[in-house]
Design an enzyme around this catalytic site. Structure first.
Site, mmCIF file in Angstrom:
data_model
loop_
_atom_site.group_PDB
_atom_site.id
_atom_site.type_symbol
_atom_site.label_atom_id
_atom_site.label_comp_id
_atom_site.label_asym_id
_atom_site.label_seq_id
_atom_site.Cartn_x
_atom_site.Cartn_y
_atom_site.Cartn_z
ATOM 1 C CB SER A 85 -11.642 5.265 3.188
ATOM 2 O OG SER A 85 -12.645 5.135 4.536
ATOM 3 C CG HIS B 45 36.628 8.165 -0.313
ATOM 4 N ND1 HIS B 45 36.146 9.382 -0.226
ATOM 5 C CD2 HIS B 45 37.335 8.331 0.784
ATOM 6 C CE1 HIS B 45 36.423 10.151 0.600
ATOM 7 N NE2 HIS B 45 37.227 9.503 1.398
ATOM 8 C CB SER C 198 19.854 -13.139 -17.914
ATOM 9 O OG SER C 198 19.525 -12.828 -19.223
ATOM 10 C CE LYS D 136 23.994 -10.643 -15.388
ATOM 11 N NZ LYS D 136 23.391 -9.627 -16.311
ATOM 12 C CG ASN E 169 21.136 -10.992 -13.116
ATOM 13 O OD1 ASN E 169 21.964 -10.688 -13.151
ATOM 14 N ND2 ASN E 169 20.199 -10.894 -14.117
ATOM 15 C CD GLU F 143 19.688 -5.742 -9.405
ATOM 16 O OE1 GLU F 143 19.998 -5.093 -10.135
ATOM 17 O OE2 GLU F 143 19.507 -6.971 -9.415
ATOM 18 C CE1 TYR G 69 -10.412 12.533 9.561
ATOM 19 C CE2 TYR G 69 -12.248 13.830 8.797
ATOM 20 C CZ TYR G 69 -11.334 12.472 8.696
ATOM 21 O OH TYR G 69 -11.454 11.702 7.489
ATOM 22 C CD GLN H 207 -11.468 8.419 3.606
ATOM 23 O OE1 GLN H 207 -12.240 8.450 4.264
ATOM 24 N NE2 GLN H 207 -11.450 8.429 2.247
ATOM 25 C CE LYS I 252 -7.939 5.574 7.943
ATOM 26 N NZ LYS I 252 -7.838 6.847 7.568
HETATM 27 N N1 ARG Z 1 -12.723 7.322 6.668
HETATM 28 C C1 ARG Z 1 -12.461 8.464 7.655
HETATM 29 C C2 ARG Z 1 -10.910 8.313 7.763
HETATM 30 O O1 ARG Z 1 -10.363 7.374 7.310
HETATM 31 C C3 ARG Z 1 -13.058 8.177 8.928
HETATM 32 C C4 ARG Z 1 -13.232 9.498 9.738
HETATM 33 C C5 ARG Z 1 -14.225 10.370 9.055
HETATM 34 N N2 ARG Z 1 -14.496 11.338 9.903
HETATM 35 C C6 ARG Z 1 -15.395 12.132 9.388
HETATM 36 N N3 ARG Z 1 -15.869 13.361 9.956
HETATM 37 N N4 ARG Z 1 -15.912 12.174 7.730
HETATM 38 O O2 ARG Z 1 -10.463 9.637 7.982
#
Ligand code: ARG
Length: 461
Positions: free
Chosen positions: A22, A155, A276, A282, A284, A289, A316, A321, A324
């Site tokens: 990640s 409306h 355009s 034009k 725009n 938008e 967990y 992951q 994010k």
């Molecule tokens: N990169 C992981 C995440 O974003 C960190 C946590 C990892 N924990 C684990 N037990 N693999 O979730």
């Protein structure tokens, strides 16, 4: 070499390395990862879990890493999977054994949860500030247009007279709730999961109140399993951002309509419009938008994480992951939209004559005509019916109500007198809507004052 390689007889397959990593997107957590680790190390030292020397060495090492990252001197290693292991590996490389003691009484599970809370807390503050900037611009534009009559719509049909200021302040008020939604989200997010460990706390005599306090959290989270398991704070933020974008998108839609030749209520500044490639005439409204278009991505980010979380058993799971990228995408999108939208509103040219012309057509004073008869004693329903018949007569003759001769009015009711023309005057119709929250200029002025107080309370608390 992986930090967790002890239990394994083989290296991770290269495909798995890439799949699992990640670091490509969580490297943006480096600052929070380091402050979390500094707080953790200080607490371990304080509690005598690691020695004073180790504690000092770790903290100095972490701060030197922070400096080098900010100076662009560090490239992260995808082999090290994520930001947490990258920082730890860099630390150990720099300070040796002391670095290996940092992870005592901690897991990446509580680490990632604390990093993300710290990070999003900061993003919330930044985004809320950008919303305040937009509200400031809306107040400024509204102040200049408290007497600018325009048709209010339902409306998308002309309905009743309002001022342009009143319309703008409607959005400013929606944005107040967006700001307070972000603040509420921050308040609920601001509890510290650090010390939850992998899921079941730790046997070390840690002080969770100390780390929570150092990191500016209100308190440690109550339950270690909850601390590492939930992502409701991310979902709540995504939901607040989706709602904010919904408001911007409706506003964008109106900007697009208003800048069309059909309305021409505003003209966008050249710097905030585009041309355009083929049609030379034009101009725009691409900015509006795109804001409208990007709203879809933010909704998608919310639904994406809701779906990821919906059947995960505690605690967990690696699925998490996937929290994010959506939240970073939503944050980036909102932070890109707000400043450009604000600048577009700030620089647009308002065309009051065109608004007034549109207000003059469409019988937006019909309610006022009915109210006139009602004031003279006719029940509202009867007054409503007579006015409807008058409107029909006017459409047949191509007239507005205020152009209709008095005899015609009186043909429908003897209650009509010369003063009906004052009652139908659009400026007067608007100015008389003095009910709390209405479009009368003094009411709009009150709304603007309150909005300025709301903004000032946050800018100079
Ligand atoms: N990169 C992981 C995440 O974003 C960190 C946590 C990892 N924990 C684990 N037990 N693999 O979730």
């Amino acid at each position: 070499m992986k930090l967790w390689s002890g239990r394994f007889q083989k290296d991770t397959d290269a495909l798995v390395n890439d799949f699992n990593a990640s670091i490509a997107f969580d490297s943006r957590l480096y600052r929070e990862d380091i402050s979390g680790s500094v707080a953790h190390a200080a607490m371990l030292g304080e509690q005598g879990i690691i020695s004073r020397e180790d504690c000092d060495t770790i903290i100095a090492g972490l701060l030197s890493i922070l400096q080098d990252i900010e100076a662009g001197k560090i490239s992260f290693d995808p082999e090290m999977e994520d930001i947490h292991m990258n920082v730890e590996a860099l630390l150990t490389e720099r300070v040796g054994d002391a670095g290996k003691r940092l992870h005592t009484a901690r897991s990446r599970n509580d680490q990632v949860a604390v990093d993300l809370r710290l990070h999003l807390r900061r993003e919330i503050e930044e985004i809320a500030g950008m919303v305040l900037d937009l509200q400031t611009v809306l107040c400024r534009q509204a102040k200049a247009h408290q007497n600018t009559v325009m048709p209010g719509y339902t409306h998308l049909q002309r309905a009743q007279p309002i001022s342009f200021a009143h319309h703008l302040m409607a959005y400013a008020n929606m944005l107040c709730r967006d700001v307070t939604r972000l603040e509420d989200c921050r308040t609920r997010m601001n509890f510290c999961p650090l010390g939850s460990g992998a899921l079941a706390g730790t046997t070390y005599p840690i002080d969770r109140w100390q780390t929570a306090g150092t990191l500016g959290f209100a308190a440690p989270m109550e339950n270690s399993l909850d601390g590492v398991s939930d992502r409701d704070y991310v979902i709540e933020l995504l939901s607040a951002l989706a709602t904010l974008m919904m408001h911007l998108s409706r506003f964008a839609e109106e900007i697009i309509l208003w800048s069309s030749w059909e309305f021409k209520f505003i003209e966008l500044d050249d710097a905030y419009a585009t041309g355009s490639s083929i049609m030379p005439q034009k101009k725009n409204p691409d900015v509006a938008e795109l804001v409208r278009g990007k709203t879809g991505r933010v909704y998608g980010d919310l639904v994406s994480l809701l779906t990821t979380m919906k059947s995960l058993p505690l605690a967990y799971n690696k699925d998490m992951q996937e929290d994010k990228e959506p939240v970073f995408d939503a944050v980036d999108t909102v932070k890109m939209c707000l400043p450009v939208f604000t600048a577009m509103i700030d620089t647009m040219r308002v065309l009051p004559e065109n608004m007034r012309r549109a207000a003059g057509r469409g019988f937006i004073n019909a309610t006022d005509c009915a109210d006139y008869l009602t004031r003279k004693g006719l029940p509202f329903r009867d007054a409503y019916k007579i006015t409807g018949q008058l409107v029909y007569l006017c459409t047949e003759r191509g007239l507005t109500l205020e152009e209709l001769p008095l005899e015609d009015f009186q043909g429908f009711s003897p209650l009509f007198e010369e003063d009906v023309y004052q009652a139908l005057d659009l400026e007067a119709c608007m100015a008389q809507r003095k009910s709390f929250g209405g479009p009368a200029p003094e009411e709009t002025a009150r709304q603007i004052r309150n909005m300025e107080t709301f903004i000032a309370a946050r800018r100079h608390p």
